[in-house]
Scaffold this motif. Structure first.
Motif, PDB file in Angstrom:
ATOM      1  N   SER A   1     115.969   8.208 161.120  1.00 30.10           N
ATOM      2  CA  SER A   1     115.006   9.427 160.309  1.00 30.10           C
ATOM      3  C   SER A   1     115.520   9.724 159.950  1.00 30.10           C
ATOM      4  O   SER A   1     116.255  10.885 160.186  1.00 30.10           O
ATOM      5  N   PRO A   2     115.069  10.686 158.570  1.00 27.59           N
ATOM      6  CA  PRO A   2     113.824  10.011 157.541  1.00 27.59           C
ATOM      7  C   PRO A   2     113.852   9.904 156.819  1.00 27.59           C
ATOM      8  O   PRO A   2     112.989   9.971 155.661  1.00 27.59           O
TER       9      PRO A   2
ATOM     10  N   MET B   1     105.690  20.157 149.526  1.00 29.95           N
ATOM     11  CA  MET B   1     106.780  19.804 150.119  1.00 29.95           C
ATOM     12  C   MET B   1     106.714  21.158 151.363  1.00 29.95           C
ATOM     13  O   MET B   1     107.037  21.194 152.640  1.00 29.95           O
ATOM     14  N   SER B   2     106.091  22.072 150.900  1.00 33.04           N
ATOM     15  CA  SER B   2     106.058  23.126 152.406  1.00 33.04           C
ATOM     16  C   SER B   2     104.791  22.147 153.525  1.00 33.04           C
ATOM     17  O   SER B   2     105.143  22.538 154.129  1.00 33.04           O
TER      18      SER B   2
ATOM     19  N   GLU C   1     104.596  18.946 153.273  1.00 33.18           N
ATOM     20  CA  GLU C   1     104.799  18.079 154.456  1.00 33.18           C
ATOM     21  C   GLU C   1     105.705  18.462 155.772  1.00 33.18           C
ATOM     22  O   GLU C   1     106.307  17.913 157.006  1.00 33.18           O
ATOM     23  N   THR C   2     106.934  19.423 155.225  1.00 35.52           N
ATOM     24  CA  THR C   2     107.962  20.178 155.928  1.00 35.52           C
ATOM     25  C   THR C   2     107.519  21.064 157.336  1.00 35.52           C
ATOM     26  O   THR C   2     108.283  21.518 157.750  1.00 35.52           O
TER      27      THR C   2
ATOM     28  N   MET D   1     107.745  24.493 155.822  1.00 39.45           N
ATOM     29  CA  MET D   1     108.602  25.579 155.686  1.00 39.45           C
ATOM     30  C   MET D   1     108.118  26.360 154.580  1.00 39.45           C
ATOM     31  O   MET D   1     107.488  25.934 153.630  1.00 39.45           O
TER      32      MET D   1
ATOM     33  N   ILE E   1     111.399  27.763 150.240  1.00 41.02           N
ATOM     34  CA  ILE E   1     111.758  26.735 148.880  1.00 41.02           C
ATOM     35  C   ILE E   1     112.217  27.527 147.658  1.00 41.02           C
ATOM     36  O   ILE E   1     113.168  27.178 146.973  1.00 41.02           O
TER      37      ILE E   1
ATOM     38  N   ASN F   1     117.830  20.273 150.915  1.00 43.48           N
ATOM     39  CA  ASN F   1     118.200  20.518 152.459  1.00 43.48           C
ATOM     40  C   ASN F   1     117.059  18.616 152.162  1.00 43.48           C
ATOM     41  O   ASN F   1     116.242  18.775 151.201  1.00 43.48           O
TER      42      ASN F   1
ATOM     43  N   SER G   1     115.575  17.468 154.093  1.00 44.79           N
ATOM     44  CA  SER G   1     114.497  16.873 154.503  1.00 44.79           C
ATOM     45  C   SER G   1     113.322  17.979 153.219  1.00 44.79           C
ATOM     46  O   SER G   1     112.488  16.510 153.230  1.00 44.79           O
ATOM     47  N   LEU G   2     113.653  18.361 152.029  1.00 43.84           N
ATOM     48  CA  LEU G   2     113.162  18.998 151.387  1.00 43.84           C
ATOM     49  C   LEU G   2     113.246  18.022 149.561  1.00 43.84           C
ATOM     50  O   LEU G   2     112.373  17.607 149.366  1.00 43.84           O
TER      51      LEU G   2
ATOM     52  N   ALA H   1     110.762  15.127 151.367  1.00 41.75           N
ATOM     53  CA  ALA H   1     109.688  15.028 150.728  1.00 41.75           C
ATOM     54  C   ALA H   1     109.209  15.968 148.948  1.00 41.75           C
ATOM     55  O   ALA H   1     107.644  15.470 148.804  1.00 41.75           O
TER      56      ALA H   1
END
Length: 197
Positions: A20-21, A94-95, A97-98, A100, A105, A115, A117-118, A121
């Motif tokens: 994951s992820p 993106m924000s 989902e993560t 962040m 971003i 990164n 994860s972004l 996303a």
């Protein structure tokens, strides 16, 4: 895990998809879309292609032989990839989902970074290849991400004139924003220097 996969000759995508992820990575085509490939062509190469197409007398195609495209990642390549898959609200998605902040971003994109994860996303929000997001952010190599050896060169030759001109226009707009940001940053630094003596 990537280093181990490379050392043992294991497929990097297969190795990543266990964790994951990255488990979603194989749920979409591994190969990049045409728009994603074109996003990784430097603006100078886009402009050169336009010259070859519009003024063959002054810019004969033979001049291009033996000259490689500017390698990527290039300055702004992460942002141009994001723009190539953006449905209109990709940064917000993106924000969400993560978790962040949008400012974080924006800073990442300004610094030409993202990164993993972004990247995942962004791919999810934009409908792009999950693997390509990891290529653009340099987690994996283009070959590991399903890119053909001459993907960028071939795409540049095959792209239609209108798409080429649109891509150049978007890059010029991005360059204008960067110049403005650098000017503002320089002016701010000068003011702070004056205040601090």
């Amino acid at each position: 895990m990537i280093a181990i996969a490379r050392a043992t000759g294991m497929n990097v995508i297969d190795a990543l998809s266990v964790f994951s992820p990255y488990q979603v990575i194989k749920t979409r085509p591994i190969e990049p879309s045409s728009a994603e490939i074109l996003s990784q062509v430097h603006h100078a190469d886009l402009m050169a292609e336009l010259q070859f197409r519009t003024s063959k007398k002054h810019y004969p195609r033979e001049l291009r032989k033996g000259i490689d495209l500017i390698p990527f990642p290039h300055d702004g390549s992460v942002r141009t990839w994001i723009d190539s898959i953006d449905p209109g609200d990709i940064r917000q998605q993106m924000s969400q989902e993560t978790g962040m902040a949008l400012t974080y971003i924006a800073t990442q994109l300004t610094e030409n970074k993202l990164n993993p994860s972004l990247a995942i996303a962004a791919s999810r929000a934009g409908g792009g290849s999950f693997a390509t997001g990891l290529v653009v952010t340099e987690l994996i190599t283009p070959a590991e991400g399903g890119w053909q050896i001459r993907a960028r060169e071939d795409e540049l030759l095959e792209v239609s004139d209108d798409v080429l001109v649109e891509a150049i226009s978007a890059r010029i707009h991005l360059l204008q924003r960067r110049v403005k940001q650098r000017k503002e940053a320089r002016e701010y630094a000068e003011k702070m220097t004056e205040l601090l003596g």
